[in-house]
Design a protein around this motif. Structure first.
Motif, PDB file in Angstrom:
ATOM      1  N   THR A 342     -58.366  21.550  11.659  1.00 18.73           N
ATOM      2  CA  THR A 342     -58.992  20.562  10.787  1.00 18.73           C
ATOM      3  C   THR A 342     -60.118  19.867  11.544  1.00 18.73           C
ATOM      4  OG1 THR A 342     -57.344  18.934  11.466  1.00 18.73           O
ATOM      5  CG2 THR A 342     -56.880  20.179   9.471  1.00 18.73           C
ATOM      6  N   THR A 455     -58.223  27.008   8.287  1.00 15.22           N
ATOM      7  CA  THR A 455     -58.908  25.713   8.352  1.00 15.22           C
ATOM      8  C   THR A 455     -58.708  24.991   7.024  1.00 15.22           C
ATOM      9  OG1 THR A 455     -61.045  26.463   7.474  1.00 15.22           O
ATOM     10  CG2 THR A 455     -60.653  26.768   9.836  1.00 15.22           C
ATOM     11  N   SER A 456     -58.743  23.663   7.094  1.00 14.79           N
ATOM     12  CA  SER A 456     -58.590  22.884   5.859  1.00 14.79           C
ATOM     13  C   SER A 456     -59.034  21.443   6.100  1.00 14.79           C
ATOM     14  CB  SER A 456     -57.132  22.901   5.385  1.00 14.79           C
ATOM     15  OG  SER A 456     -56.993  22.153   4.189  1.00 14.79           O
ATOM     16  N   HIS A 457     -59.394  20.761   4.983  1.00 16.15           N
ATOM     17  CA  HIS A 457     -59.714  19.332   5.021  1.00 16.15           C
ATOM     18  C   HIS A 457     -58.614  18.502   4.372  1.00 16.15           C
ATOM     19  CE1 HIS A 457     -63.854  19.369   6.500  1.00 16.15           C
ATOM     20  NE2 HIS A 457     -64.065  20.453   5.779  1.00 16.15           N
ATOM     21  N   LYS A 462     -52.293  19.055   6.102  1.00 15.93           N
ATOM     22  CA  LYS A 462     -52.125  18.583   7.482  1.00 15.93           C
ATOM     23  C   LYS A 462     -50.708  18.024   7.677  1.00 15.93           C
ATOM     24  CE  LYS A 462     -56.912  16.890   7.663  1.00 15.93           C
ATOM     25  NZ  LYS A 462     -57.733  15.682   7.922  1.00 15.93           N
ATOM     26  N   ASN A 473     -50.802  21.934  14.256  1.00 21.08           N
ATOM     27  CA  ASN A 473     -52.125  21.410  13.914  1.00 21.08           C
ATOM     28  C   ASN A 473     -53.080  21.601  15.079  1.00 21.08           C
ATOM     29  OD1 ASN A 473     -52.400  20.222  11.237  1.00 21.08           O
ATOM     30  ND2 ASN A 473     -50.694  18.887  11.828  1.00 21.08           N
ATOM     31  N   CYS A 475     -57.551  20.561  15.971  1.00 26.66           N
ATOM     32  CA  CYS A 475     -58.764  19.943  15.419  1.00 26.66           C
ATOM     33  C   CYS A 475     -59.948  20.227  16.320  1.00 26.66           C
ATOM     34  CB  CYS A 475     -58.569  18.436  15.249  1.00 26.66           C
ATOM     35  SG  CYS A 475     -58.518  17.519  16.785  1.00 26.66           S
ATOM     36  N   SER A 494     -54.260  16.699  14.481  1.00 25.12           N
ATOM     37  CA  SER A 494     -55.096  17.137  13.367  1.00 25.12           C
ATOM     38  C   SER A 494     -56.364  16.300  13.378  1.00 25.12           C
ATOM     39  CB  SER A 494     -54.354  16.977  12.041  1.00 25.12           C
ATOM     40  OG  SER A 494     -53.994  15.620  11.839  1.00 25.12           O
ATOM     41  N   SER A 497     -62.110  14.446   8.624  1.00 24.88           N
ATOM     42  CA  SER A 497     -63.350  15.074   8.171  1.00 24.88           C
ATOM     43  C   SER A 497     -64.579  14.278   8.570  1.00 24.88           C
ATOM     44  CB  SER A 497     -63.326  15.242   6.649  1.00 24.88           C
ATOM     45  OG  SER A 497     -62.283  16.115   6.271  1.00 24.88           O
TER      46      SER A 497
END
Length: 804
Positions: A342, A455-457, A462, A473, A475, A494, A497
């Motif tokens: 993330t 990957t993710s927002h 999370k 996790n 980042c 994590s 954004s």
């Protein structure tokens, strides 16, 4: 590898790796082969390629030249040569020969280097240079591709005749050009060719002076290319000979083609094998350029990429001198089977994803990786990816629909031991539904036994990853002060954004930014707050772990320094002991030499006048000098080794090294390493190094090769002189008295017999005034009567060390 589709290869930019390999190849066929490189089917193949590349890198470091640039693509030539009656052009045959020569040169070079590149030598040994075929082609064809005059006897004769005819034509035409009467009609004084016939350029009014055939005229019409009548027949003969030459050349090429035909398959195998080696060579050059290392390639296990760098970013950095590529560490498998990355946009999430996928493919192809040599790559059954925005207008597919379509195909084909890469999991739709869908996809892939990097927002994903025992996790780091990404990947926490911060940096109006922050605070999203709390706790634990690791590192460093210092002290102590031993040995050798010298003196006729007191004084002087030397060796600054103190104890039987003397230890060793020994001759103080325990076996020590003392541990208490003449008896008696004195005998018996009394008188004369003899008398009836003499020797103490 079982599962690998072109879509995944394109997403992970595999064609760029193929082009980078092709750029390092030297031959056109090598470049073509490089553009077709793909991951291999088995780990055995991949490891073999990896090791061959490693051996080529060793050769590159030694600047070993290999002629891969002289290998040609002979596949078409081999195809054309197969039909009976086929004739290959001379240049094609020459390329075959040159390629075979290059293959043979490669075989020889790798053969000479078999010690450092055994695998390459094993491969190259299968190259067949076809020396006979090459010699036949080289003997008939020039480097320019022309057939040699010597290719056949007929061809040589034809070309000699052609040469003579051409010279004759040149001579006749030259005579016309230099004829003064013809100068007004000559356009230019040169000889040239038109329609393969020799001509001269003349003016349009030539007809009044020259006869011949017009072969051509200039575009302006002011120049006529005339074949004069004088050379028409000669030109005809040249044309006939040229046709004969062409026929003979064809016949030569036909013979060479026939020689190649049965060897065509072997030639093709050799050239293709040489190009396979060239591909390894190109991979080695690329590995050196990108500073790569071979990873540990395993049948199964975790994916561990340490200090990994994306090859395309490295290529850009090399093009822009001074630019650095930030390495990242990627781990998945082992403690966890899925890594969720993330962080902000432009922060490097997708680059991390592609780096893991592309380097995995490179490892499966046997290539070296731009990463630490401690990296580990399992031999995946398949690698599949869904990365980027693939919206399709033609198929009426949105970004979300496109992603779901790819994920559906992944779920249908994925199996245990596969690597799956998913970018922006759950994106492109309502966040709540997208998060639920993303979590379901994660669970489905984990159930199938795949390793997963995504990957993710989305905060919900999370939080799910944080609570799942098989998901970790990670980042991409972000500098909050400069609002710039650091392009580093941290596994554990994590990431946020930072969308509002990035929007502010891009230049969105302050009013909008302020309002966004207000709304974010008012929302008070419990899930986001929970995630942030967990992240804060993780950061605290990470800091504590880092501090503890630093403390452990410092402790390890200090311990290492202490061990180094301890080893230095031990080494110094060993050196001191060895030096002390050398000094002790030297002092003892000097003492032995001095004793021998004294004995020689007292045995000579000149010294017979000396008294026992003189000898004692000399021995006392020697004792003091040797004792001073040994005392200097056993100084207080050098304590005896603890092991020596443990070996030597009070009352223990010991032997003095090199002196063949045994005695008993009197008292404990001193701190300075000295010990008192009670010998039959008296008491002496010696360094611990000068004595060894006596176990009665005679094997306690290796006696020094310098044997000065003549006294033997078997010295008898009597000497039989019966049968000796007077001179021999005197010599033997003098020698015996010295040995008996050193052996510590208080008295001895000399057997000389009664006879005429000659031996008895000789013995008495020698004993009278002898420095070692205190008194002597004839034996009584129990001791042998007048046939023996009993000799009492002086009592003494042999000076071997400190004070007695």
């Amino acid at each position: 590898m079982d599962t690998l589709d072109e879509h995944t290869l394109a997403l992970l930019e595999w064609p760029a790796i193929q082009e980078m390999l092709a750029a390092e190849a030297a031959s056109p066929l090598g470049r073509e082969l490089a553009r077709g490189v793909r991951p291999l089917r088995t780990p055995v193949e991949a490891r073999s390629v990896q090791e061959e590349i490693g051996e080529f890198r060793i050769l590159l470091s030694k600047e070993t030249a290999l002629p891969f640039d002289r290998i040609f693509d002979v596949r078409e030539s081999v195809r054309l040569v197969r039909p009976e009656g086929a004739v290959l052009p001379a240049m094609e045959l020459l390329r075959v020969a040159v390629s075979l020569e290059a293959a043979e040169a490669i075989r020889l070079v790798l053969g000479r280097s078999r010690g450092i590149c055994p695998r390459l030598h094993a491969v190259a040994s299968r190259l067949d240079g076809q020396a006979d075929l090459v010699a036949e082609i080289r003997g008939a064809i020039e480097e320019t591709g022309e057939v040699k005059d010597t290719a056949s006897r007929e061809l040589a004769q034809i070309r000699r005749r052609l040469h003579d005819l051409r010279n004759l034509i040149q001579s006749r035409l030259q005579s016309l050009l230099t004829d003064s009467t013809l100068q007004p009609f000559i356009a230019e004084p040169i000889i040239t060719l038109r329609n393969e016939r020799y001509v001269i350029p003349v003016k349009p009014n030539y007809r009044t002076a020259l006869r011949g055939m017009v072969q051509d005229r200039s575009a302006s019409g002011v120049t006529i290319f005339l074949e004069p009548q004088e050379v028409v027949e000669l030109n005809n003969q040249v044309r006939l000979l040229q046709r004969s030459e062409e026929e003979e050349v064809r016949r030569v090429l036909e013979l060479l083609t026939a020689a190649l035909r049965p060897k065509a398959d072997s030639v093709l195998r050799t050239v293709l094998l040489a190009v396979e080696l060239e591909l390894r060579y190109a991979a080695a050059r690329l590995a050196d350029k990108l500073d790569c290392a071979p990873p540990s390639l395993r049948e199964a296990g975790p994916l561990v990429l340490l200090r990994a760098r994306h090859p395309l970013l490295l290529r850009q950095a090399l093009a822009a001198a001074g630019r650095e590529v930030t390495p990242i560490d990627v781990r998945v498998g082992g403690d966890f089977d899925a890594l969720l990355i993330t962080g902000p946009n432009t922060g490097g999430k997708t680059v991390a994803l592609k780096t893991a996928g592309l380097l995995s493919l490179m490892a499966l192809a046997g290539l070296h990786l731009p990463a630490s040599p401690d990296s580990e790559v399992p031999f995946f059954n398949g690698v599949t990816a869904d990365i980027g925005d693939e919206q399709s207008i033609e198929q009426s597919l949105s970004t979300f629909s496109s992603h779901i379509g790819h994920i559906r195909r992944i779920l249908e084909t994925v199996e245990r031991g596969s690597l799956v890469l998913l970018d922006e999991l759950g994106a492109g739709t309502d966040p709540a539904e997208g998060a639920c869908l993303g979590i379901a996809i994660l669970e489905a892939l984990l159930e199938r036994g795949a390793l997963l990097i995504a990957t993710s927002h989305l905060d919900a994903i999370k939080a799910y990853a944080h609570s799942h025992p098989r998901i970790e996790n990670g980042c991409v780091e972000f500098d909050l002060d400069t609002l710039r990404p650091l392009y580093r990947l941290s596994i554990g926490p994590s990431g946020r954004s930072h969308a509002i911060a990035i929007a502010s940096r891009i230049g969105l109006s302050p009013e909008v930014i302020q309002r966004a922050n207000t709304l974010l605070g008012e929302g008070g999203d419990p899930l986001r707050l929970l995630v942030e709390g967990l992240e804060a706790e993780q950061r605290r634990l990470a800091e504590e772990r880092e501090t503890l690791a630093g403390d452990l590192e410092e402790a390890a460093r200090a311990r290492g320094e202490a061990e180094v210092e301890r080893d230095a002290v031990r080494a110094e102590a060993v050196e001191r002991r060895q030096q002390a031993r050398r000094e002790v040995d030297h002092a003892l050798v000097e003492a032995r030499s001095e004793i021998d010298r004294l004995l020689r003196e007292v045995r000579t006729a000149e010294s017979r006048g000396r008294t026992a007191r003189d000898v004692r004084e000399r021995l006392t002087e020697l004792e003091q000098r040797t004792g001073a030397t040994l005392a200097g060796v056993a100084d207080p600054g050098r304590a005896a080794d603890a092991s020596d103190a443990e070996r030597i104890r009070h009352g223990q039987q010991v032997r003095i090294k090199g002196f063949d003397q045994r005695g008993t230890v009197s008292g404990e060793p001193t701190p300075a390493g000295m010990v008192e020994i009670h010998l039959p001759l008296g008491r002496v103080r010696l360094p611990l190094e000068a004595v060894v325990r006596d176990d009665g076996s005679g094997q306690s020590e290796i006696i020094s090769p310098v044997q000065v003392s003549r006294a033997s541990k078997e010295t008898p208490a009597e000497l039989n002189l019966i049968g000796c003449d007077a001179s021999e008896a005197a010599r033997r008696l003098d020698h015996y008295l010295g040995d008996a004195f050193l052996a510590g005998l208080p008295s001895v018996r000399i057997i000389h017999g009664k006879g005429g009394g000659v031996l008895r008188r000789t013995v008495a004369e020698l004993l009278q005034g002898h420095p070692l003899v205190e008194s002597f008398r004839l034996g009584d009836y129990r001791e042998g009567g007048i046939g023996t003499t009993i000799v009492a020797l002086h009592s003494h103490s042999v000076p071997l060390g400190g004070a007695a």
